[in-house]
Design an enzyme around this catalytic site. Structure first.
Site, PDB file in Angstrom:
ATOM      1  N   TYR A  72     -37.161  13.380  10.263  1.00 40.45           N
ATOM      2  CA  TYR A  72     -37.292  12.537  11.455  1.00 40.45           C
ATOM      3  C   TYR A  72     -38.655  11.863  11.486  1.00 40.45           C
ATOM      4  O   TYR A  72     -38.777  10.678  11.770  1.00 40.45           O
ATOM      5  CB  TYR A  72     -37.100  13.382  12.724  1.00 40.45           C
ATOM      6  CG  TYR A  72     -37.010  12.534  13.967  1.00 40.45           C
ATOM      7  CD1 TYR A  72     -35.774  12.157  14.470  1.00 40.45           C
ATOM      8  CD2 TYR A  72     -38.164  12.077  14.618  1.00 40.45           C
ATOM      9  CE1 TYR A  72     -35.675  11.353  15.580  1.00 40.45           C
ATOM     10  CE2 TYR A  72     -38.076  11.266  15.735  1.00 40.45           C
ATOM     11  CZ  TYR A  72     -36.834  10.910  16.220  1.00 40.45           C
ATOM     12  OH  TYR A  72     -36.753  10.098  17.328  1.00 40.45           O
ATOM     13  N   PHE A 124     -35.209 -19.886  13.603  1.00 38.93           N
ATOM     14  CA  PHE A 124     -33.870 -19.344  13.366  1.00 38.93           C
ATOM     15  C   PHE A 124     -33.231 -19.032  14.721  1.00 38.93           C
ATOM     16  O   PHE A 124     -33.938 -18.824  15.703  1.00 38.93           O
ATOM     17  CB  PHE A 124     -34.003 -18.084  12.510  1.00 38.93           C
ATOM     18  CG  PHE A 124     -32.681 -17.478  12.143  1.00 38.93           C
ATOM     19  CD1 PHE A 124     -31.819 -18.149  11.295  1.00 38.93           C
ATOM     20  CD2 PHE A 124     -32.301 -16.246  12.644  1.00 38.93           C
ATOM     21  CE1 PHE A 124     -30.596 -17.601  10.960  1.00 38.93           C
ATOM     22  CE2 PHE A 124     -31.082 -15.693  12.302  1.00 38.93           C
ATOM     23  CZ  PHE A 124     -30.227 -16.361  11.457  1.00 38.93           C
ATOM     24  N   ASP A 125     -31.887 -18.991  14.772  1.00 37.57           N
ATOM     25  CA  ASP A 125     -31.248 -18.870  16.101  1.00 37.57           C
ATOM     26  C   ASP A 125     -31.600 -17.573  16.838  1.00 37.57           C
ATOM     27  O   ASP A 125     -31.807 -17.600  18.051  1.00 37.57           O
ATOM     28  CB  ASP A 125     -29.730 -19.133  16.047  1.00 37.57           C
ATOM     29  CG  ASP A 125     -28.988 -18.265  15.056  1.00 37.57           C
ATOM     30  OD1 ASP A 125     -29.623 -17.389  14.448  1.00 37.57           O
ATOM     31  OD2 ASP A 125     -27.773 -18.457  14.895  1.00 37.57           O
ATOM     32  N   ASP A 214     -41.807 -15.723   9.667  1.00 34.49           N
ATOM     33  CA  ASP A 214     -40.445 -15.194   9.689  1.00 34.49           C
ATOM     34  C   ASP A 214     -40.012 -15.232   8.223  1.00 34.49           C
ATOM     35  O   ASP A 214     -39.723 -16.285   7.669  1.00 34.49           O
ATOM     36  CB  ASP A 214     -39.569 -16.085  10.583  1.00 34.49           C
ATOM     37  CG  ASP A 214     -38.128 -15.612  10.633  1.00 34.49           C
ATOM     38  OD1 ASP A 214     -37.775 -14.673   9.889  1.00 34.49           O
ATOM     39  OD2 ASP A 214     -37.337 -16.196  11.395  1.00 34.49           O
ATOM     40  N   ALA A 216     -37.624 -13.790   6.057  1.00 32.34           N
ATOM     41  CA  ALA A 216     -36.351 -13.349   5.462  1.00 32.34           C
ATOM     42  C   ALA A 216     -36.202 -13.767   3.989  1.00 32.34           C
ATOM     43  O   ALA A 216     -35.713 -13.012   3.170  1.00 32.34           O
ATOM     44  CB  ALA A 216     -35.185 -13.892   6.281  1.00 32.34           C
ATOM     45  N   LYS A 257     -31.775 -10.211   3.506  1.00 37.75           N
ATOM     46  CA  LYS A 257     -31.846 -11.379   2.631  1.00 37.75           C
ATOM     47  C   LYS A 257     -32.630 -11.000   1.374  1.00 37.75           C
ATOM     48  O   LYS A 257     -32.089 -10.358   0.487  1.00 37.75           O
ATOM     49  CB  LYS A 257     -32.487 -12.567   3.370  1.00 37.75           C
ATOM     50  CG  LYS A 257     -31.608 -13.267   4.396  1.00 37.75           C
ATOM     51  CD  LYS A 257     -31.156 -12.432   5.543  1.00 37.75           C
ATOM     52  CE  LYS A 257     -30.530 -13.201   6.680  1.00 37.75           C
ATOM     53  NZ  LYS A 257     -31.375 -13.366   7.847  1.00 37.75           N
ATOM     54  N   HIS A 449     -20.543 -19.609  18.743  1.00 40.58           N
ATOM     55  CA  HIS A 449     -19.851 -19.792  17.456  1.00 40.58           C
ATOM     56  C   HIS A 449     -19.175 -18.523  16.943  1.00 40.58           C
ATOM     57  O   HIS A 449     -18.187 -18.596  16.248  1.00 40.58           O
ATOM     58  CB  HIS A 449     -20.811 -20.350  16.394  1.00 40.58           C
ATOM     59  CG  HIS A 449     -21.998 -19.488  16.105  1.00 40.58           C
ATOM     60  ND1 HIS A 449     -23.013 -19.287  17.019  1.00 40.58           N
ATOM     61  CD2 HIS A 449     -22.333 -18.763  15.022  1.00 40.58           C
ATOM     62  CE1 HIS A 449     -23.917 -18.494  16.489  1.00 40.58           C
ATOM     63  NE2 HIS A 449     -23.537 -18.147  15.281  1.00 40.58           N
TER      64      HIS A 449
END
Ligand SMILES: *Cc1c(COP(=O)(O)O)cnc(C)c1O
Length: 458
Positions: A72, A124-125, A214, A216, A257, A449
């Site tokens: 843990y 990004f969304d 960001d 990714a 990614k 979407h």
């Protein structure tokens, strides 16, 4: 004679995929309300809905999973991951999270408050979602060249330094940090140059702001810097990655990614203050600091994945496959966001289905047609994804209307790329006869979407 190019790996395990008939696909598409997110994966032949969490792990990654420490607190898997991240990025502080949006949630809980403005190239969304849900504003400062799909530009993901400076002058102390998405997913997987990252750093320093990446697809971004930017041809990917991150204060990462794992993410930073602030939100949202939503074994697989995917051969194999598909589309004259991006081809539906009015969603129509043609699942990145204007409730038709074909890492062969290209050609050849699109039957207010229900216009 020069030897042809081939993949930098061989295949050790395979997973069968299945073709279907047009009649079956018509039925399944109807049941899915003409929304590919509602399709069962087993009804898909070649799946290009996303490159997120869909890559194949290597034998080394699977072997590393056996060494996972599921303690843990203080698990050795965490320290192996942290040491790898520190070695690659120079960031000393690491917080694991269950995926990229969780990293955003934890970091932004500390750094973003109501009324703030967060400028960047294009958000990004989920990044935009985590900013807007805090009643702050995401401000796109992308270069104008990104909006013209047919224009060739080596670094179409770049921040426009003039727009950024204006934003900082205008919003001053309302700006908690600048966020640069590498590669720029929203603009078509387009890279950001080292020079642009340097310019952003210089502007940020002048205004006393943090810079967050960001990240990714940071490794794919480094590949493009190596092959396209002057002065980097002889540098290794790892050297370029280190230099990129030397220009940032911290990063959020979707490991699904460029980490080549199926689930995972993290925050990393050089500042103790950011770490201390974000830490407080990791524990209630994600879990204790040495696992933050990840299994020990998954942290080990990620550590190996990050190391593998910052090697040139692995990236070259990947990007060349995306380029291969682009070349096939060029043969047929099919328009897409040029040049080909790192992780996907973004087909310009508005230039293909010219008889389908925008109110009937050309890119979604093309997505449906491609599935019906050959069982290939792409994803609309267009007017449906754009949602409605929060104030007027009108559809937002201002952006691009694209069909994204995302290519999973180390999953399909170039034979599959040929099938995709020919299926798209067949739809392209009958484009003049496609005059009707789809209409919305049911939708949600945000991120519609995923669940939207559609029907063909009769
Ligand atoms: C995928 C992605 C995210 C969100 O990550 P998840 O792992 O899907 O939560 C954030 N930013 C970019 C650029 C991404 O591509």
């Amino acid at each position: 004679m020069e030897l042809p190019f081939a993949e930098s790996w061989k295949i050790k395990m395979v997973e069968p995929i299945r073709k279907s008939t047009r009649a079956e696909r018509e039925q399944w598409m109807k049941e899915a309300h003409y929304n590919v997110f509602q399709l069962k994966a087993e009804h898909v032949y070649i799946d290009c809905i996303t490159d997120s969490g869909t890559g194949s792990m290597s034998d080394r990654q699977w072997a590393a999973m056996m060494m996972g420490d599921e303690s843990y607190a203080g698990a050795s898997s965490f320290f192996r991951l942290k040491d790898t991240i520190t070695r690659l990025t120079g960031f000393e502080y690491v917080i694991p999270t269950h995926q990229g949006r969780a990293a955003e949630n934890v970091l932004f809980s500390h750094m973003v408050k109501a009324g703030d403005v967060v400028p960047g190239n294009s958000h990004f969304d989920t990044t935009k979602g985590h900013i807007e849900s805090r009643k702050a504003f995401a401000l796109d400062c992308i270069i104008d060249e990104a909006k013209d799909t047919q224009l060739e530009h080596p670094f179409k993901g770049n921040v426009d330094p003039v727009k950024l400076e204006k934003a900082l002058e205008q919003y001053g102390n309302k700006v908690p940090f600048i966020i640069v998405t590498i590669t720029n997913n929203t603009a078509g997987g387009q890279p950001v140059s080292m020079q642009n990252l340097r310019d952003v750093r210089a502007i940020a320093d002048r205004f006393g702001k943090f810079v967050i990446f960001d990240s990714a697809r940071f490794a794919e971004n480094a590949y493009f810097i190596k092959v396209r930017e002057e002065g980097y041809a002889d540098k290794t990917i790892k050297e370029i990655v280190k230099e990129m991150f030397s220009l940032a204060d911290g990063m959020t990462m979707s490991a699904k990614k460029d980490g080549i794992v199926n689930m995972g993410g993290f925050i990393a930073t050089r500042h103790e203050s950011i770490y201390e602030g974000a830490k407080r939100f990791c524990i209630p949202f994600e879990g204790y600091l040495t696992y933050g939503g990840m299994n020990g074994r998954d942290m080990d697989a990620l550590a190996v994945g990050l190391d593998e995917n910052t090697e040139f051969d692995n990236l070259e194999t990947r990007i060349k496959q995306v380029e291969y598909l682009a070349k096939r589309l060029d043969e047929y004259g099919i328009p897409y966001q040029r040049p080909a991006g790192g992780h996907a081809i973004f087909v310009d539906a508005s230039k293909i289905l010219t008889h389908v009015p925008k109110e009937q969603f050309p890119a979604q129509t093309l997505t449906v047609e491609l599935y019906l043609e050959a069982g290939i699942r792409g994803c609309e990145i267009g007017y449906i994804l754009a949602d409605r204007d929060p104030v007027t409730r009108e559809n937002r038709f201002g952006g691009l209307d694209l069909l994204r074909l995302a290519i999973p890492r180390r999953v399909y062969t170039n034979n599959h790329m040929d099938v995709i290209a020919v299926a798209l050609k067949n739809v392209y050849d009958r484009r003049e006869s496609i005059t009707k699109g789809v209409r919305i039957v049911w939708e949600t207010e945000l991120m519609r979407h995923f669940t939207v229900q559609l029907e063909p216009v009769k």
